[in-house]
Design an enzyme around this catalytic site. Structure first.
Site, PDB file in Angstrom:
ATOM      1  N   LYS A  11       0.841  -1.211   0.000  1.00  0.00           N
ATOM      2  CA  LYS A  11       0.000   0.000   0.000  1.00  0.00           C
ATOM      3  C   LYS A  11       0.868   1.249   0.000  1.00  0.00           C
ATOM      4  O   LYS A  11       2.029   1.232   0.407  1.00  0.00           O
ATOM      5  CB  LYS A  11      -0.927   0.027   1.227  1.00  0.00           C
ATOM      6  CG  LYS A  11      -0.236   0.086   2.603  1.00  0.00           C
ATOM      7  CD  LYS A  11       0.152   1.469   3.090  1.00  0.00           C
ATOM      8  CE  LYS A  11       0.868   1.412   4.445  1.00  0.00           C
ATOM      9  NZ  LYS A  11       1.707   2.586   4.717  1.00  0.00           N
ATOM     10  N   PRO A  96       9.136  -3.773  -0.244  1.00  0.00           N
ATOM     11  CA  PRO A  96      10.324  -3.391   0.531  1.00  0.00           C
ATOM     12  C   PRO A  96      10.119  -3.584   2.043  1.00  0.00           C
ATOM     13  O   PRO A  96       9.030  -3.304   2.555  1.00  0.00           O
ATOM     14  CB  PRO A  96      10.539  -1.913   0.182  1.00  0.00           C
ATOM     15  CG  PRO A  96       9.349  -1.482  -0.600  1.00  0.00           C
ATOM     16  CD  PRO A  96       8.655  -2.685  -1.117  1.00  0.00           C
ATOM     17  N   VAL A  97      11.152  -4.075   2.706  1.00  0.00           N
ATOM     18  CA  VAL A  97      11.064  -4.356   4.142  1.00  0.00           C
ATOM     19  C   VAL A  97      11.255  -3.044   4.918  1.00  0.00           C
ATOM     20  O   VAL A  97      12.163  -2.265   4.606  1.00  0.00           O
ATOM     21  CB  VAL A  97      12.157  -5.385   4.547  1.00  0.00           C
ATOM     22  CG1 VAL A  97      12.126  -5.631   6.048  1.00  0.00           C
ATOM     23  CG2 VAL A  97      11.963  -6.688   3.787  1.00  0.00           C
ATOM     24  N   ALA A  98      10.388  -2.817   5.918  1.00  0.00           N
ATOM     25  CA  ALA A  98      10.417  -1.569   6.707  1.00  0.00           C
ATOM     26  C   ALA A  98      10.465  -0.360   5.788  1.00  0.00           C
ATOM     27  O   ALA A  98      11.203   0.598   6.014  1.00  0.00           O
ATOM     28  CB  ALA A  98      11.596  -1.557   7.691  1.00  0.00           C
ATOM     29  N   GLY A 100       7.620   1.438   4.612  1.00  0.00           N
ATOM     30  CA  GLY A 100       6.454   2.323   4.626  1.00  0.00           C
ATOM     31  C   GLY A 100       5.386   1.873   3.645  1.00  0.00           C
ATOM     32  O   GLY A 100       4.484   2.642   3.290  1.00  0.00           O
ATOM     33  N   MET A 101       5.469   0.598   3.210  1.00  0.00           N
ATOM     34  CA  MET A 101       4.460   0.079   2.274  1.00  0.00           C
ATOM     35  C   MET A 101       3.693  -1.102   2.868  1.00  0.00           C
ATOM     36  O   MET A 101       3.031  -1.860   2.153  1.00  0.00           O
ATOM     37  CB  MET A 101       5.116  -0.309   0.947  1.00  0.00           C
ATOM     38  CG  MET A 101       5.760   0.880   0.259  1.00  0.00           C
ATOM     39  SD  MET A 101       6.211   0.532  -1.457  1.00  0.00           S
ATOM     40  CE  MET A 101       4.618   0.657  -2.267  1.00  0.00           C
ATOM     41  N   ALA A 102       3.776  -1.238   4.188  1.00  0.00           N
ATOM     42  CA  ALA A 102       3.000  -2.238   4.941  1.00  0.00           C
ATOM     43  C   ALA A 102       3.269  -3.678   4.506  1.00  0.00           C
ATOM     44  O   ALA A 102       2.368  -4.510   4.486  1.00  0.00           O
ATOM     45  CB  ALA A 102       1.498  -1.938   4.873  1.00  0.00           C
ATOM     46  N   GLY A 104       4.997  -6.058   6.087  1.00  0.00           N
ATOM     47  CA  GLY A 104       4.774  -7.009   7.189  1.00  0.00           C
ATOM     48  C   GLY A 104       3.288  -7.222   7.420  1.00  0.00           C
ATOM     49  O   GLY A 104       2.830  -8.352   7.639  1.00  0.00           O
ATOM     50  N   ASP A 138      -2.236  -1.635  10.229  1.00  0.00           N
ATOM     51  CA  ASP A 138      -2.398  -1.662   8.775  1.00  0.00           C
ATOM     52  C   ASP A 138      -2.902  -3.016   8.264  1.00  0.00           C
ATOM     53  O   ASP A 138      -3.166  -3.158   7.074  1.00  0.00           O
ATOM     54  CB  ASP A 138      -1.058  -1.363   8.084  1.00  0.00           C
ATOM     55  CG  ASP A 138      -0.628   0.085   8.241  1.00  0.00           C
ATOM     56  OD1 ASP A 138      -1.419   0.899   8.756  1.00  0.00           O
ATOM     57  OD2 ASP A 138       0.513   0.401   7.852  1.00  0.00           O
TER      58      ASP A 138
HETATM   59  O1  C5P Z   1      -0.088  -0.951  14.838  1.00  0.00           O
HETATM   60  P1  C5P Z   1       1.349  -1.152  14.494  1.00  0.00           P
HETATM   61  O2  C5P Z   1       2.026  -2.154  15.366  1.00  0.00           O
HETATM   62  O3  C5P Z   1       1.586  -1.434  13.046  1.00  0.00           O
HETATM   63  O4  C5P Z   1       2.029   0.237  14.772  1.00  0.00           O
HETATM   64  C1  C5P Z   1       3.431   0.337  14.847  1.00  0.00           C
HETATM   65  C2  C5P Z   1       3.772   1.594  15.626  1.00  0.00           C
HETATM   66  O5  C5P Z   1       3.402   2.743  14.858  1.00  0.00           O
HETATM   67  C3  C5P Z   1       3.054   1.761  16.955  1.00  0.00           C
HETATM   68  O6  C5P Z   1       3.750   1.112  17.987  1.00  0.00           O
HETATM   69  C4  C5P Z   1       3.070   3.275  17.132  1.00  0.00           C
HETATM   70  O7  C5P Z   1       4.339   3.707  17.582  1.00  0.00           O
HETATM   71  C5  C5P Z   1       2.931   3.768  15.703  1.00  0.00           C
HETATM   72  N1  C5P Z   1       1.528   4.079  15.367  1.00  0.00           N
HETATM   73  C6  C5P Z   1       0.924   5.194  15.922  1.00  0.00           C
HETATM   74  N2  C5P Z   1      -0.372   5.484  15.603  1.00  0.00           N
HETATM   75  C7  C5P Z   1      -1.065   4.706  14.755  1.00  0.00           C
HETATM   76  C8  C5P Z   1      -0.472   3.567  14.161  1.00  0.00           C
HETATM   77  C9  C5P Z   1       0.838   3.277  14.494  1.00  0.00           C
HETATM   78  O8  C5P Z   1       1.544   5.923  16.698  1.00  0.00           O
HETATM   79  N3  C5P Z   1      -2.305   5.026  14.460  1.00  0.00           N
END
Ligand code: C5P
Length: 303
Positions: A11, A96-98, A100-102, A104, A138
């Site tokens: 994404k 891509p890993v880590a 910003g394209m979700a 994981g 995500d």
């Molecule tokens: O939900 P997820 O584990 O993917 O989020 C990873 C990190 O991103 C969270 O631990 C938080 O630091 C940050 N996050 C946030 N607000 C959101 C989604 C993610 O601060 N709405």
């Protein structure tokens, strides 16, 4: 059936409006998700116990233990079903890993869909969405695909109407950025500059551009509140974004928490040219083209 393969898209966030930090450590968002044609593939094979193996681009950066989001998803699904199912997961990565394209989250969504099928659970999407939301903010969108607006942590989704196909270029960076670190940097910048975080609002002009399939208007409306934080943590992204704009991108933005940068092109041909120009300028590890929106997880079977 002893093996199920699911293909799942990456994404990009067309709008990422980040509200104030909540007591639970998350931020309230308005998050317009858009699924694009860069895919991971997850194959689930019947097995006793839980195992995961990762192949493909940057596979070495993905954990192959219980921290793997796909394994966490499979375990959560087994718990939900109240049985001690086993599975061996093979993840073939192109997202891509880590980045910003979700990626994981996509693998977690694919694992939920694959194991639901493999184990013959027949759970409805609503159950998978609920289990997915506990794995990561995500994951619910990764189960849905298309284009949707997410509120709350990003997990409460409303699908959006889109009147066409958009052509993208993604500039892939060397190494990733940690999502929590980028959110923390966003909070730090706001505090240091005395900026009060506004309550996030959906951009009506952006929704209108999507409905009309108007790439020019969409390009002008792309917005990401995490971008200043990602650029602060990875200064080279400023140059990458500038290079895309110089080569005629209709919009240039950091994807989610980065460091991948997304460029909206005005045609498929323009996307190919833009990708070539970014590669030639050496402002990215690689540049790939993609289109969106694309549907969510697709189930196929491997012999
Ligand atoms: O939900 P997820 O584990 O993917 O989020 C990873 C990190 O991103 C969270 O631990 C938080 O630091 C940050 N996050 C946030 N607000 C959101 C989604 C993610 O601060 N709405």
């Amino acid at each position: 059936m002893n093996s199920v393969t699911v293909r799942v898209p990456a994404k990009v966030n067309l709008q990422l409006a980040v509200g104030p930090l909540r007591d639970d450590g998350y931020h309230d968002l308005v998050n317009v998700f858009h699924a694009v044609s860069i895919f991971d593939e997850v194959t689930a094979t019947a097995e006793t116990g839980m195992r995961v193996r990762v192949e493909g681009d940057s596979a070495g950066q993905v954990p192959e233990d219980d921290d793997n989001l796909a394994i966490r998803a499979a375990s959560a699904l087994a718990r939900h079903a109240g049985r001690s199912y086993g599975v061996s997961l093979l993840i073939r990565k192109s997202i891509p890993v880590a980045g910003g394209m979700a990626g994981g989250s996509a693998d977690a969504a694919a694992a939920l869909v694959a194991c639901n099928e493999l184990w013959g659970l027949g759970l409805p999407l609503a159950d998978l969405l609920e289990i997915g939301a506990d794995i990561g903010s995500d994951v619910p969108f990764a189960l849905l695909g298309g284009t949707a607006v997410g509120t709350g942590r990003g997990e409460r989704l409303t699908p959006l109407e889109v009147g066409g196909t958009f052509h993208w270029v993604f500039a892939l960076a060397e190494g990733g950025l940690s999502t929590p670190a980028v959110y923390a940097e966003c909070d730090r910048i706001r505090e240091a500059t005395g900026t009060e975080a506004a309550w996030p609002q959906t951009s009506e002009p952006l929704l209108d551009a999507l409905r009309r399939g108007d790439a020019k208007a969409l390009g002008a409306e792309l917005a990401n509140d995490l971008q200043p934080a990602a650029v602060m943590l990875r200064r080279s992204l400023a140059r990458t974004l500038d290079a895309g704009r110089e080569h005629g991108a209709l919009g240039a933005i950091v994807s989610g928490s980065g460091p991948t940068c997304a460029f909206l092109a005005d045609s498929e041909t323009h996307a190919v040219e833009l990708a070539a120009a970014l590669r030639a300028e050496g402002v990215a590890r690689d540049a790939v083209t993609a289109h969106g929106p694309v549907p969510g997880p697709a189930v196929g079977q491997r012999p």
